[in-house]
Design a protein around this motif. Structure first.
Motif, PDB file in Angstrom:
ATOM      1  N   UNK A  40    -108.307  30.325 -32.405  1.00 53.75           N
ATOM      2  CA  UNK A  40    -109.555  31.075 -32.198  1.00 53.75           C
ATOM      3  C   UNK A  40    -110.669  30.648 -33.158  1.00 53.75           C
ATOM      4  N   UNK A  41    -111.892  30.787 -32.707  1.00 57.26           N
ATOM      5  CA  UNK A  41    -113.043  30.433 -33.541  1.00 57.26           C
ATOM      6  C   UNK A  41    -113.212  31.340 -34.737  1.00 57.26           C
ATOM      7  N   UNK A  42    -112.873  32.585 -34.578  1.00 57.70           N
ATOM      8  CA  UNK A  42    -112.967  33.556 -35.678  1.00 57.70           C
ATOM      9  C   UNK A  42    -111.580  34.150 -35.939  1.00 57.70           C
ATOM     10  N   UNK A  43    -111.104  33.983 -37.146  1.00 59.75           N
ATOM     11  CA  UNK A  43    -109.808  34.515 -37.548  1.00 59.75           C
ATOM     12  C   UNK A  43    -110.054  35.443 -38.730  1.00 59.75           C
ATOM     13  N   UNK A  44    -109.908  36.760 -38.529  1.00 61.89           N
ATOM     14  CA  UNK A  44    -110.255  37.713 -39.592  1.00 61.89           C
ATOM     15  C   UNK A  44    -109.410  37.568 -40.856  1.00 61.89           C
ATOM     16  N   UNK A  45    -108.184  37.109 -40.720  1.00 61.15           N
ATOM     17  CA  UNK A  45    -107.313  36.989 -41.896  1.00 61.15           C
ATOM     18  C   UNK A  45    -107.018  35.525 -42.222  1.00 61.15           C
ATOM     19  N   UNK A  59     -92.617  27.400 -29.465  1.00 62.74           N
ATOM     20  CA  UNK A  59     -93.009  28.404 -30.460  1.00 62.74           C
ATOM     21  C   UNK A  59     -94.240  27.924 -31.219  1.00 62.74           C
ATOM     22  N   UNK A  60     -94.237  26.654 -31.613  1.00 64.32           N
ATOM     23  CA  UNK A  60     -95.362  26.099 -32.370  1.00 64.32           C
ATOM     24  C   UNK A  60     -96.651  26.194 -31.563  1.00 64.32           C
ATOM     25  N   UNK A  61     -96.574  25.849 -30.287  1.00 63.93           N
ATOM     26  CA  UNK A  61     -97.775  25.920 -29.447  1.00 63.93           C
ATOM     27  C   UNK A  61     -98.296  27.358 -29.375  1.00 63.93           C
ATOM     28  N   UNK A  62     -97.396  28.317 -29.240  1.00 64.68           N
ATOM     29  CA  UNK A  62     -97.812  29.726 -29.191  1.00 64.68           C
ATOM     30  C   UNK A  62     -98.445  30.158 -30.513  1.00 64.68           C
ATOM     31  N   UNK A  63     -97.840  29.748 -31.638  1.00 65.96           N
ATOM     32  CA  UNK A  63     -98.400  30.094 -32.947  1.00 65.96           C
ATOM     33  C   UNK A  63     -99.795  29.484 -33.122  1.00 65.96           C
ATOM     34  N   UNK A  64     -99.962  28.238 -32.686  1.00 66.02           N
ATOM     35  CA  UNK A  64    -101.269  27.581 -32.787  1.00 66.02           C
ATOM     36  C   UNK A  64    -102.294  28.342 -31.958  1.00 66.02           C
ATOM     37  N   UNK A  65    -101.933  28.660 -30.717  1.00 67.74           N
ATOM     38  CA  UNK A  65    -102.858  29.371 -29.826  1.00 67.74           C
ATOM     39  C   UNK A  65    -103.245  30.744 -30.377  1.00 67.74           C
ATOM     40  N   UNK A  66    -102.271  31.460 -30.907  1.00 67.60           N
ATOM     41  CA  UNK A  66    -102.509  32.826 -31.368  1.00 67.60           C
ATOM     42  C   UNK A  66    -103.144  32.912 -32.747  1.00 67.60           C
ATOM     43  N   UNK A  67    -102.689  32.075 -33.677  1.00 73.45           N
ATOM     44  CA  UNK A  67    -103.043  32.255 -35.082  1.00 73.45           C
ATOM     45  C   UNK A  67    -104.025  31.240 -35.632  1.00 73.45           C
ATOM     46  N   UNK A  68    -104.209  30.119 -34.930  1.00 68.19           N
ATOM     47  CA  UNK A  68    -104.996  29.028 -35.505  1.00 68.19           C
ATOM     48  C   UNK A  68    -106.184  28.619 -34.635  1.00 68.19           C
ATOM     49  N   UNK A  96    -114.669  27.745 -39.566  1.00 70.68           N
ATOM     50  CA  UNK A  96    -115.290  28.972 -39.066  1.00 70.68           C
ATOM     51  C   UNK A  96    -116.212  28.732 -37.872  1.00 70.68           C
ATOM     52  N   UNK A  97    -116.048  29.596 -36.869  1.00 74.01           N
ATOM     53  CA  UNK A  97    -116.910  29.567 -35.710  1.00 74.01           C
ATOM     54  C   UNK A  97    -116.600  28.488 -34.690  1.00 74.01           C
ATOM     55  N   UNK A  98    -115.544  27.748 -34.886  1.00 70.99           N
ATOM     56  CA  UNK A  98    -115.182  26.650 -33.988  1.00 70.99           C
ATOM     57  C   UNK A  98    -113.775  26.883 -33.445  1.00 70.99           C
ATOM     58  N   UNK A  99    -113.672  27.212 -32.179  1.00 71.03           N
ATOM     59  CA  UNK A  99    -112.348  27.330 -31.563  1.00 71.03           C
ATOM     60  C   UNK A  99    -111.784  25.927 -31.410  1.00 71.03           C
ATOM     61  N   UNK A 100    -110.493  25.779 -31.669  1.00 71.03           N
ATOM     62  CA  UNK A 100    -109.870  24.462 -31.554  1.00 71.03           C
ATOM     63  C   UNK A 100    -109.934  23.965 -30.115  1.00 71.03           C
TER      64      UNK A 100
END
Length: 117
Positions: A52-57, A41-50, A93-97
């Protein structure tokens, strides 16, 4: 990225971060599902919510309850990209993990959660 043990030590001294603990249904869920499932679950949350390089919220993407990983993210300052930058030295900002950064966050969360099992 910083040394996980030293970061956890610093976080434990933060009045805000140290108030996050697992209780009630989150603790029960962790015990019922086990660390392997919660890590998935943690890995999925990281991939989805943390990751991406740009996170609108950014700063509002991680709830404060309802899953042990969410609690752990707030306790370990891995709840948003701003916190990752401040506490862990990971650019925001602007840096995908990178894969290494995602593994670091996952290790951080897992270590914090393991003390409850």
């Amino acid at each position: 990225m910083r040394d996980i043990d030293s970061v956890l030590e610093r976080l434990s001294k933060s009045q805000f971060r140290s108030r996050f603990t697992l209780r009630g249904r989150e603790l029960l869920y962790l015990n019922e599902k086990g660390m392997d499932t919660i890590t998935e679950h943690a890995r999925a949350f990281i991939d989805e919510r943390l990751a991406p390089g740009e996170i609108p919220n950014d700063g509002r993407q991680t709830p404060m309850q309802n899953h042990p990983v969410f609690i752990a993210q707030h306790a370990t300052a891995s709840c948003c990209r701003k916190c990752l930058q401040k506490w862990h030295g990971i650019p925001s900002a602007g840096h995908a993990l990178t894969d290494g950064e995602k593994d670091y966050v996952l290790s951080l969360l897992r270590l914090w959660l393991e003390r409850y099992l």
